[in-house]
Design a protein around this motif. Structure first.
Motif, PDB file in Angstrom:
ATOM      1  N   LEU A 150      25.233  -3.041  27.591  1.00 26.97           N
ATOM      2  CA  LEU A 150      24.463  -3.738  28.627  1.00 26.97           C
ATOM      3  C   LEU A 150      24.354  -2.882  29.887  1.00 26.97           C
ATOM      4  O   LEU A 150      23.299  -2.847  30.529  1.00 26.97           O
ATOM      5  N   LYS A 151      25.409  -2.171  30.219  1.00 30.64           N
ATOM      6  CA  LYS A 151      25.377  -1.256  31.373  1.00 30.64           C
ATOM      7  C   LYS A 151      24.373  -0.131  31.131  1.00 30.64           C
ATOM      8  O   LYS A 151      23.597   0.223  32.024  1.00 30.64           O
ATOM      9  N   ASP A 152      24.375   0.427  29.917  1.00 30.11           N
ATOM     10  CA  ASP A 152      23.411   1.488  29.571  1.00 30.11           C
ATOM     11  C   ASP A 152      21.977   0.981  29.715  1.00 30.11           C
ATOM     12  O   ASP A 152      21.115   1.665  30.273  1.00 30.11           O
ATOM     13  N   VAL A 153      21.718  -0.221  29.203  1.00 26.75           N
ATOM     14  CA  VAL A 153      20.364  -0.779  29.252  1.00 26.75           C
ATOM     15  C   VAL A 153      19.962  -1.064  30.692  1.00 26.75           C
ATOM     16  O   VAL A 153      18.860  -0.695  31.122  1.00 26.75           O
ATOM     17  N   ARG A 154      20.838  -1.712  31.456  1.00 29.83           N
ATOM     18  CA  ARG A 154      20.538  -1.984  32.878  1.00 29.83           C
ATOM     19  C   ARG A 154      20.331  -0.697  33.669  1.00 29.83           C
ATOM     20  O   ARG A 154      19.578  -0.672  34.637  1.00 29.83           O
ATOM     21  N   GLY A 155      21.007   0.376  33.244  1.00 31.65           N
ATOM     22  CA  GLY A 155      20.896   1.669  33.918  1.00 31.65           C
ATOM     23  C   GLY A 155      19.614   2.413  33.606  1.00 31.65           C
ATOM     24  O   GLY A 155      19.404   3.517  34.101  1.00 31.65           O
ATOM     25  N   GLY A 156      18.755   1.849  32.761  1.00 29.19           N
ATOM     26  CA  GLY A 156      17.449   2.464  32.512  1.00 29.19           C
ATOM     27  C   GLY A 156      17.329   3.211  31.207  1.00 29.19           C
ATOM     28  O   GLY A 156      16.406   4.017  31.048  1.00 29.19           O
ATOM     29  N   LEU A 157      18.203   2.960  30.256  1.00 33.52           N
ATOM     30  CA  LEU A 157      18.133   3.653  28.975  1.00 33.52           C
ATOM     31  C   LEU A 157      16.747   3.552  28.344  1.00 33.52           C
ATOM     32  O   LEU A 157      16.228   4.519  27.790  1.00 33.52           O
ATOM     33  N   PHE A 158      16.111   2.387  28.435  1.00 33.59           N
ATOM     34  CA  PHE A 158      14.782   2.186  27.860  1.00 33.59           C
ATOM     35  C   PHE A 158      13.703   2.032  28.916  1.00 33.59           C
ATOM     36  O   PHE A 158      12.558   1.777  28.592  1.00 33.59           O
ATOM     37  N   GLY A 159      14.068   2.161  30.174  1.00 32.84           N
ATOM     38  CA  GLY A 159      13.141   1.975  31.284  1.00 32.84           C
ATOM     39  C   GLY A 159      13.698   0.939  32.244  1.00 32.84           C
ATOM     40  O   GLY A 159      14.809   0.438  32.079  1.00 32.84           O
ATOM     41  N   LYS A 160      12.904   0.640  33.244  1.00 36.62           N
ATOM     42  CA  LYS A 160      13.325  -0.340  34.250  1.00 36.62           C
ATOM     43  C   LYS A 160      13.303  -1.741  33.644  1.00 36.62           C
ATOM     44  O   LYS A 160      12.293  -2.176  33.110  1.00 36.62           O
ATOM     45  N   VAL A 161      14.429  -2.430  33.769  1.00 36.14           N
ATOM     46  CA  VAL A 161      14.603  -3.741  33.150  1.00 36.14           C
ATOM     47  C   VAL A 161      14.250  -4.846  34.138  1.00 36.14           C
ATOM     48  O   VAL A 161      14.747  -4.865  35.263  1.00 36.14           O
ATOM     49  N   SER A 162      13.386  -5.766  33.694  1.00 34.97           N
ATOM     50  CA  SER A 162      13.077  -6.962  34.479  1.00 34.97           C
ATOM     51  C   SER A 162      14.078  -8.063  34.185  1.00 34.97           C
ATOM     52  O   SER A 162      14.403  -8.867  35.042  1.00 34.97           O
ATOM     53  N   GLY A 163      14.550  -8.116  32.944  1.00 34.03           N
ATOM     54  CA  GLY A 163      15.513  -9.137  32.554  1.00 34.03           C
ATOM     55  C   GLY A 163      15.995  -8.925  31.135  1.00 34.03           C
ATOM     56  O   GLY A 163      15.425  -8.145  30.373  1.00 34.03           O
ATOM     57  N   MET A 164      17.087  -9.602  30.815  1.00 36.44           N
ATOM     58  CA  MET A 164      17.655  -9.533  29.465  1.00 36.44           C
ATOM     59  C   MET A 164      18.176 -10.913  29.088  1.00 36.44           C
ATOM     60  O   MET A 164      18.627 -11.664  29.941  1.00 36.44           O
ATOM     61  N   VAL A 165      18.116 -11.206  27.804  1.00 33.56           N
ATOM     62  CA  VAL A 165      18.706 -12.416  27.248  1.00 33.56           C
ATOM     63  C   VAL A 165      19.464 -11.971  26.007  1.00 33.56           C
ATOM     64  O   VAL A 165      18.953 -11.174  25.214  1.00 33.56           O
ATOM     65  N   TYR A 166      20.692 -12.454  25.849  1.00 35.60           N
ATOM     66  CA  TYR A 166      21.422 -12.097  24.638  1.00 35.60           C
ATOM     67  C   TYR A 166      22.316 -13.232  24.180  1.00 35.60           C
ATOM     68  O   TYR A 166      22.654 -14.128  24.947  1.00 35.60           O
TER      69      TYR A 166
END
Length: 193
Positions: A32-48
């Protein structure tokens, strides 16, 4: 977990859900830290959500909403994030080991009618997939990932033959980084107007 118990039993991961859950939470938090840090781009939101399989092993379903400028729009964007191929064992030995151990579907189909995925003598996950020279956007919102007929194949520990048609879609970076906690990776494209 190869150390025997005092009774001499060799433990499996499913014998120690406490340890598995603890390690899984650490890996999930790093993901989750990797994803929030921009691994795939700028994140608007996540649900898991986290689920536990029948054998007691956890897995995560993660939906990532990217900001407009980083949304996935074409096959190249998909290919930059997802692979459904056997990696080159010389150029990427760690990734090759993780993919061939954890990201393979099957065997199923004729001769394997008792496989868990089989329903009415057909694989419910539609494996083996067809070879695809390039990523295509099919009739559904799911892409058909690149699966070249490039001759890469291997035999698993039970001597079953596998090639690119059997590989579960994955993100190569995450698969190499997290190894046995590798994450199958599917992209669902939302058409927002």
């Amino acid at each position: 977990m190869k150390d025997p118990t005092p009774e001499g039993k060799i433990q499996k991961a499913s014998d120690r859900p406490d340890i598995v859950a603890h390690v899984f939470v650490q890996k999930m938090e790093q993901l989750l830290k990797d994803v929030r840090g921009g691994l795939f781009g700028k994140v608007s939101g996540m649900v898991y959500t986290v689920e536990f399989q029948k054998r007691g092993l956890p897995h995560i379903h993660l939906l990532i909403f990217l900001q407009q400028e980083d949304k996935i729009r074409n096959p190249k964007d998909v290919d930059d994030i997802v692979s459904a191929q056997i990696p080159d064992p010389v150029a990427h030995p760690l990734l090759y080991k993780s993919v061939t151990k954890h990201m393979v579907h099957g065997p199923c189909g004729p001769g394997h009618e008792s496989a868990r995925c089989m329903v009415d003598k057909v694989c419910s996950k539609r494996y083996p997939k067809q070879f695809e020279p390039e990523t295509l956007f099919g009739h559904s919102d799911y892409p058909e990932y690149t699966r070249p007929d490039n001759g890469r194949s291997f035999y698993d520990k039970k001597h079953h033959f596998h090639d690119n048609r059997d590989i579960v879609p994955h993100n190569p970076y995450l698969t190499a980084k997290y190894g046995q906690f590798a994450f199958p990776f599917f992209i669902f494209l939302f058409h927002v107007h």
